[in-house]
Write a protein that holds these residues in place. Structure first.
Motif, PDB file in Angstrom:
ATOM      1  N   ASP A  75       0.705  -1.034  -0.022  1.00 21.35           N
ATOM      2  CA  ASP A  75       0.056  -0.067  -0.066  1.00 21.35           C
ATOM      3  C   ASP A  75       1.017   1.354  -0.008  1.00 21.35           C
ATOM      4  N   ASN A  76       0.467   2.446  -0.094  1.00 16.83           N
ATOM      5  CA  ASN A  76       0.972   3.556  -0.236  1.00 16.83           C
ATOM      6  C   ASN A  76       1.866   4.106   0.990  1.00 16.83           C
ATOM      7  N   ASN A  77       1.513   3.659   2.193  1.00 19.79           N
ATOM      8  CA  ASN A  77       2.163   3.930   3.349  1.00 19.79           C
ATOM      9  C   ASN A  77       3.363   3.099   3.355  1.00 19.79           C
TER      10      ASN A  77
ATOM     11  N   LYS B 204       2.363   9.165  11.972  1.00 20.26           N
ATOM     12  CA  LYS B 204       1.281   8.341  12.155  1.00 20.26           C
ATOM     13  C   LYS B 204       1.047   7.674  10.633  1.00 20.26           C
ATOM     14  N   VAL B 205       1.701   8.645   9.453  1.00 18.17           N
ATOM     15  CA  VAL B 205       1.398   8.079   8.278  1.00 18.17           C
ATOM     16  C   VAL B 205       2.628   7.218   8.080  1.00 18.17           C
ATOM     17  N   LEU B 206       3.642   7.174   8.881  1.00 17.99           N
ATOM     18  CA  LEU B 206       4.776   6.228   8.493  1.00 17.99           C
ATOM     19  C   LEU B 206       4.730   4.986   9.192  1.00 17.99           C
ATOM     20  N   THR B 207       3.459   4.613   9.670  1.00 16.23           N
ATOM     21  CA  THR B 207       3.197   3.373  10.222  1.00 16.23           C
ATOM     22  C   THR B 207       2.527   2.278   9.433  1.00 16.23           C
ATOM     23  N   LYS B 208       2.828   1.162   9.563  1.00 12.80           N
ATOM     24  CA  LYS B 208       2.278   0.232   8.774  1.00 12.80           C
ATOM     25  C   LYS B 208       0.896   0.097   8.746  1.00 12.80           C
TER      26      LYS B 208
ATOM     27  N   ARG C 185      -4.038   6.842   7.047  1.00  8.34           N
ATOM     28  CA  ARG C 185      -3.939   6.021   5.724  1.00  8.34           C
ATOM     29  C   ARG C 185      -3.721   7.085   4.503  1.00  8.34           C
ATOM     30  N   LEU C 186      -2.423   6.648   3.798  1.00 12.01           N
ATOM     31  CA  LEU C 186      -2.097   7.614   2.704  1.00 12.01           C
ATOM     32  C   LEU C 186      -2.718   7.202   1.401  1.00 12.01           C
TER      33      LEU C 186
ATOM     34  N   ALA D 114       0.036   3.544  -8.161  1.00 15.63           N
ATOM     35  CA  ALA D 114       1.006   4.324  -7.319  1.00 15.63           C
ATOM     36  C   ALA D 114       2.578   3.623  -7.705  1.00 15.63           C
ATOM     37  N   ASN D 115       2.454   2.435  -8.243  1.00 15.49           N
ATOM     38  CA  ASN D 115       3.963   2.055  -8.414  1.00 15.49           C
ATOM     39  C   ASN D 115       4.605   2.594  -9.393  1.00 15.49           C
ATOM     40  N   ASN D 116       3.769   2.685 -10.566  1.00 17.64           N
ATOM     41  CA  ASN D 116       4.221   3.592 -11.755  1.00 17.64           C
ATOM     42  C   ASN D 116       4.597   4.982 -11.532  1.00 17.64           C
ATOM     43  N   LEU D 117       3.739   5.581 -10.764  1.00 15.89           N
ATOM     44  CA  LEU D 117       4.111   7.097 -10.132  1.00 15.89           C
ATOM     45  C   LEU D 117       5.272   7.210  -9.532  1.00 15.89           C
TER      46      LEU D 117
END
Length: 172
Positions: free
Chosen positions: A2-4, A39-43, A66-67, A104-107
């Motif tokens: 995921d994005n996070n 908080k964004v940097l938590t799984k 959640r990002l 997200a991965n391509n970005l």
């Protein structure tokens, strides 16, 4: 992935400090405090299944934010400004780039390539460092605009390996 998780791995690979993370988000157009960045940097919690994933897209709890794709793209745009400086918009060009609906991965591949001024050969070397060999054509397909006839979606494994290669290159 995921994005996070993407953001956590990118931060680790490039050894970005917390105060710099706050600054990058700010440059991208999102005001987050240091606590919110943590908080964004938590799984993400794994207590839901893929079908319910869309329900939790913008859910916040006391320990996790959640990002979403828009926030990730905003961070990556801020990262480009952080690394390369602010570019003066040309006449008729909007000051803030419009958000895309790309995967997200391509970005991630596109924006990190721009931010770090990487060439395609550099990116292939980074992937090779992590044990993955792809052709220049495959990489080019990942970097194309969605909808192009040669566009190819970058899978989680390729994104993971790219971030792993970045970590090897920048932290070694």
């Amino acid at each position: 992935m995921d994005n996070n998780d993407i953001l956590i791995r990118l931060r680790y690979a490039l050894d970005i400090k917390n105060k710099d993370m706050v600054e990058v988000f700010k440059l991208g157009g999102i005001e987050l405090s240091k606590d919110e960045v943590l908080k964004v940097l938590t799984k993400s919690p794994d207590d839901y299944d893929d079908e319910a994933d869309s329900i939790f897209d913008a859910v916040e709890d006391e320990n996790h934010i959640r990002l979403d794709n828009a926030m990730l793209e905003t961070f990556l745009n801020g990262f480009i400004i952080f690394k390369r400086g602010k570019q003066e918009p040309k006449p008729g060009q909007p000051e803030i780039p419009a958000l895309t609906k790309e995967r997200a991965n391509n970005l991630l591949l596109k924006k990190v390539k721009i931010a770090l001024s990487l060439t395609s050969e550099d990116m292939l070397d980074i992937l090779e460092t992590s044990g993955v060999v792809i052709t220049k054509g495959e990489l080019s397909a990942f970097l194309r605009k969605e909808g192009h006839k040669n566009y190819k979606e970058c899978g989680d494994q390729n994104a993971r390996n790219f971030l792993k290669g970045l970590a090897i290159k920048y932290r070694a």
